[in-house]
Motif scaffolding. Structure first.
Motif, PDB file in Angstrom:
ATOM      1  N   ALA A  16      35.686  38.493  53.460  1.00 48.82           N
ATOM      2  CA  ALA A  16      35.043  38.355  52.155  1.00 48.82           C
ATOM      3  C   ALA A  16      35.687  39.285  51.126  1.00 48.82           C
ATOM      4  O   ALA A  16      35.922  38.883  49.972  1.00 48.82           O
ATOM      5  CB  ALA A  16      33.550  38.642  52.274  1.00 48.82           C
ATOM      6  N   ARG A  17      35.997  40.513  51.524  1.00 44.57           N
ATOM      7  CA  ARG A  17      36.621  41.453  50.587  1.00 44.57           C
ATOM      8  C   ARG A  17      37.999  40.967  50.159  1.00 44.57           C
ATOM      9  O   ARG A  17      38.379  41.080  48.997  1.00 44.57           O
ATOM     10  CB  ARG A  17      36.714  42.846  51.224  1.00 44.57           C
ATOM     11  CG  ARG A  17      35.370  43.568  51.300  1.00 44.57           C
ATOM     12  CD  ARG A  17      35.582  45.030  51.640  1.00 44.57           C
ATOM     13  NE  ARG A  17      36.164  45.214  52.967  1.00 44.57           N
ATOM     14  CZ  ARG A  17      35.459  45.345  54.082  1.00 44.57           C
ATOM     15  NH1 ARG A  17      34.129  45.291  54.045  1.00 44.57           N
ATOM     16  NH2 ARG A  17      36.065  45.534  55.242  1.00 44.57           N
ATOM     17  N   ARG A  18      38.752  40.398  51.107  1.00 45.73           N
ATOM     18  CA  ARG A  18      40.087  39.902  50.750  1.00 45.73           C
ATOM     19  C   ARG A  18      39.994  38.715  49.806  1.00 45.73           C
ATOM     20  O   ARG A  18      40.787  38.578  48.877  1.00 45.73           O
ATOM     21  CB  ARG A  18      40.857  39.530  52.020  1.00 45.73           C
ATOM     22  CG  ARG A  18      42.268  39.038  51.744  1.00 45.73           C
ATOM     23  CD  ARG A  18      43.279  39.664  52.659  1.00 45.73           C
ATOM     24  NE  ARG A  18      43.319  41.104  52.564  1.00 45.73           N
ATOM     25  CZ  ARG A  18      44.066  41.881  53.357  1.00 45.73           C
ATOM     26  NH1 ARG A  18      44.824  41.322  54.281  1.00 45.73           N
ATOM     27  NH2 ARG A  18      44.055  43.174  53.237  1.00 45.73           N
ATOM     28  N   VAL A  19      39.034  37.839  50.042  1.00 44.41           N
ATOM     29  CA  VAL A  19      38.850  36.679  49.175  1.00 44.41           C
ATOM     30  C   VAL A  19      38.435  37.129  47.775  1.00 44.41           C
ATOM     31  O   VAL A  19      38.952  36.638  46.765  1.00 44.41           O
ATOM     32  CB  VAL A  19      37.799  35.727  49.775  1.00 44.41           C
ATOM     33  CG1 VAL A  19      37.447  34.622  48.788  1.00 44.41           C
ATOM     34  CG2 VAL A  19      38.315  35.129  51.072  1.00 44.41           C
ATOM     35  N   GLN A  20      37.505  38.063  47.701  1.00 41.93           N
ATOM     36  CA  GLN A  20      37.060  38.560  46.398  1.00 41.93           C
ATOM     37  C   GLN A  20      38.205  39.210  45.637  1.00 41.93           C
ATOM     38  O   GLN A  20      38.345  39.024  44.420  1.00 41.93           O
ATOM     39  CB  GLN A  20      35.906  39.540  46.592  1.00 41.93           C
ATOM     40  CG  GLN A  20      34.615  38.869  47.045  1.00 41.93           C
ATOM     41  CD  GLN A  20      33.567  39.851  47.532  1.00 41.93           C
ATOM     42  OE1 GLN A  20      33.872  41.002  47.849  1.00 41.93           O
ATOM     43  NE2 GLN A  20      32.330  39.390  47.619  1.00 41.93           N
ATOM     44  N   ALA A  21      39.048  39.944  46.360  1.00 48.98           N
ATOM     45  CA  ALA A  21      40.196  40.585  45.706  1.00 48.98           C
ATOM     46  C   ALA A  21      41.153  39.541  45.145  1.00 48.98           C
ATOM     47  O   ALA A  21      41.721  39.727  44.057  1.00 48.98           O
ATOM     48  CB  ALA A  21      40.913  41.492  46.702  1.00 48.98           C
ATOM     49  N   TRP A  22      41.322  38.454  45.864  1.00 45.87           N
ATOM     50  CA  TRP A  22      42.226  37.393  45.381  1.00 45.87           C
ATOM     51  C   TRP A  22      41.745  36.837  44.042  1.00 45.87           C
ATOM     52  O   TRP A  22      42.531  36.678  43.104  1.00 45.87           O
ATOM     53  CB  TRP A  22      42.338  36.270  46.410  1.00 45.87           C
ATOM     54  CG  TRP A  22      42.975  35.030  45.821  1.00 45.87           C
ATOM     55  CD1 TRP A  22      42.343  33.912  45.392  1.00 45.87           C
ATOM     56  CD2 TRP A  22      44.362  34.823  45.570  1.00 45.87           C
ATOM     57  NE1 TRP A  22      43.253  33.006  44.887  1.00 45.87           N
ATOM     58  CE2 TRP A  22      44.500  33.548  44.989  1.00 45.87           C
ATOM     59  CE3 TRP A  22      45.510  35.595  45.780  1.00 45.87           C
ATOM     60  CZ2 TRP A  22      45.730  33.021  44.603  1.00 45.87           C
ATOM     61  CZ3 TRP A  22      46.751  35.072  45.403  1.00 45.87           C
ATOM     62  CH2 TRP A  22      46.849  33.800  44.827  1.00 45.87           C
ATOM     63  N   PHE A  23      40.467  36.551  43.953  1.00 42.15           N
ATOM     64  CA  PHE A  23      39.954  35.940  42.727  1.00 42.15           C
ATOM     65  C   PHE A  23      39.798  36.946  41.579  1.00 42.15           C
ATOM     66  O   PHE A  23      39.837  36.564  40.415  1.00 42.15           O
ATOM     67  CB  PHE A  23      38.613  35.257  42.995  1.00 42.15           C
ATOM     68  CG  PHE A  23      38.734  33.945  43.720  1.00 42.15           C
ATOM     69  CD1 PHE A  23      39.235  32.823  43.084  1.00 42.15           C
ATOM     70  CD2 PHE A  23      38.347  33.831  45.050  1.00 42.15           C
ATOM     71  CE1 PHE A  23      39.353  31.609  43.738  1.00 42.15           C
ATOM     72  CE2 PHE A  23      38.462  32.621  45.721  1.00 42.15           C
ATOM     73  CZ  PHE A  23      38.959  31.508  45.069  1.00 42.15           C
ATOM     74  N   GLU A  24      39.637  38.224  41.898  1.00 39.39           N
ATOM     75  CA  GLU A  24      39.371  39.219  40.858  1.00 39.39           C
ATOM     76  C   GLU A  24      40.636  39.789  40.237  1.00 39.39           C
ATOM     77  O   GLU A  24      40.651  40.135  39.055  1.00 39.39           O
ATOM     78  CB  GLU A  24      38.547  40.366  41.442  1.00 39.39           C
ATOM     79  CG  GLU A  24      37.103  39.995  41.747  1.00 39.39           C
ATOM     80  CD  GLU A  24      36.375  41.095  42.492  1.00 39.39           C
ATOM     81  OE1 GLU A  24      37.050  42.043  42.953  1.00 39.39           O
ATOM     82  OE2 GLU A  24      35.132  41.013  42.625  1.00 39.39           O
ATOM     83  N   ARG A  25      41.695  39.910  41.001  1.00 35.94           N
ATOM     84  CA  ARG A  25      42.889  40.613  40.521  1.00 35.94           C
ATOM     85  C   ARG A  25      43.758  39.703  39.657  1.00 35.94           C
ATOM     86  O   ARG A  25      43.922  38.517  39.914  1.00 35.94           O
ATOM     87  CB  ARG A  25      43.703  41.139  41.693  1.00 35.94           C
ATOM     88  CG  ARG A  25      42.995  42.251  42.458  1.00 35.94           C
ATOM     89  CD  ARG A  25      43.784  42.648  43.686  1.00 35.94           C
ATOM     90  NE  ARG A  25      43.058  43.655  44.469  1.00 35.94           N
ATOM     91  CZ  ARG A  25      43.401  44.021  45.696  1.00 35.94           C
ATOM     92  NH1 ARG A  25      44.447  43.467  46.283  1.00 35.94           N
ATOM     93  NH2 ARG A  25      42.691  44.933  46.333  1.00 35.94           N
ATOM     94  N   GLY A  26      44.358  40.318  38.645  1.00 33.94           N
ATOM     95  CA  GLY A  26      45.258  39.566  37.772  1.00 33.94           C
ATOM     96  C   GLY A  26      46.617  39.339  38.403  1.00 33.94           C
ATOM     97  O   GLY A  26      47.123  38.217  38.435  1.00 33.94           O
TER      98      GLY A  26
END
Length: 313
Positions: A16-26
């Motif tokens: 979940a943390r990796r997925v969230q990082a994918w969508f959040e980071r520019g």
């Protein structure tokens, strides 16, 4: 559009943390896999990648508000065998670079169901959604072995192997319908030992004898096999494969009728696909549909293959 929330369901906290990082980071780093998927390093398993289907368009952002127009349109069939649109499960119901709610949820459930029954699939470990103030997009999550490969479309040579694989895939699709009450179409991933896993399970639906008859069961299976017939032609043409056989479209049908010919394919398109599979005729009757199916070798074989628990006309 600014993302307001990211929800991941069923997956581990690390995923979940990796997925969230994918969508959040520019500035994001991932390996594109098709037009709406990326592969990222798996946070927990060596030798595996984490694949997000619905990660954004071509490795970029989800195009919120802009719908895909890739097809094929999804349909379903009522108890009499009459065709109807199934908008929710179609590709065109998803935003560009994303999946639809039904696609994401169905992929997860079918993957878990088949795994529990010992059928090799690409594991779907969860799904979720990304929301802005006004829009919601969905995605699915997969564990993808780094030594797994797709079924490559040949430019020249090895065509017999590719066509045989398509017969095997259609046979697996038919087996899922007959033995597991799951009707849809899918693809293959090749393992290092030459075996296959099923992938792209989101078009599947559960068949049951309360909401489906023999007629609707056969028509739903025919819709899936017709997609496979078109796919064989499309992918080989797109690859500019040389020396294509004239009976190319018949290969998926050979899982049902081993010696299916161009005449069988032509009869199916003339008597079933054009008058019944795309839209219902104004004078539709289940008796006429049943007679049309019996009038083709492929349709007649499917009527006989349909499990007895589905009501006969």
């Amino acid at each position: 559009m600014e993302i307001k929330s990211i929800e991941v369901r069923h997956a581990s906290d690390a995923v979940a943390r990796r997925v969230q990082a994918w969508f959040e980071r520019g500035g994001r780093i991932g390996i594109p896999d098709g037009s709406r998927s990326v592969r990222l390093p798996h946070p927990e398993k060596g030798g595996y990648a984490l694949k997000i289907k619905g990660a954004g368009l071509n490795g970029g952002r989800v195009r919120f508000g802009s719908f895909s127009r890739t097809g094929p349109a999804a349909v379903t069939f009522d108890f009499d065998g009459r065709v109807m649109d199934d908008v929710a499960s179609g590709h065109d119901n998803a935003y560009l670079g994303a999946a639809s709610f039904q696609q994401a949820a169905t992929e997860f459930r079918v993957s878990r169901l088949l795994t529990a029954r010992g059928i090799p699939v690409v594991p779907c470990v969860g799904y979720g959604r990304v929301e802005t103030e006004t829009h919601t997009a969905w995605f699915s999550l997969f564990e993808w072995g780094r030594d797994w490969t797709g079924v490559n479309v040949p430019r020249s040579g090895a065509l017999d192997d590719y066509l045989d694989v398509n017969i095997c895939l259609s046979a697996d699709i038919l087996r899922l319908a007959v033995e597991h009450d799951l009707i849809g179409y899918c693809g293959y991933v090749r393992m290092p030992d030459g075996s296959f896993r099923l992938k792209d399970l989101h078009p599947f639906r559960q068949a049951d004898p309360i909401s489906m008859s023999q007629l609707s069961w056969v028509m739903q299976v025919l819709f899936s096999l017709n997609v496979r017939c078109q796919a064989v032609q499309f992918f080989l043409a797109a690859a500019r494969t040389e020396d294509l056989p004239a009976d190319l479209a018949t290969y998926p049908l050979r899982a049902i009728v081993p010696d299916a010919s161009l005449d069988d394919y032509a009869a199916l398109r003339t008597q079933i696909v054009k008058p019944y599979l795309r839209r219902s005729p104004p004078d539709f009757t289940p008796r006429a549909l049943h007679d049309a199916l019996r009038g083709t070798r492929v349709g007649s074989a499917l009527l006989d293959l349909c499990p007895e628990r589905f009501a006969r006309w």
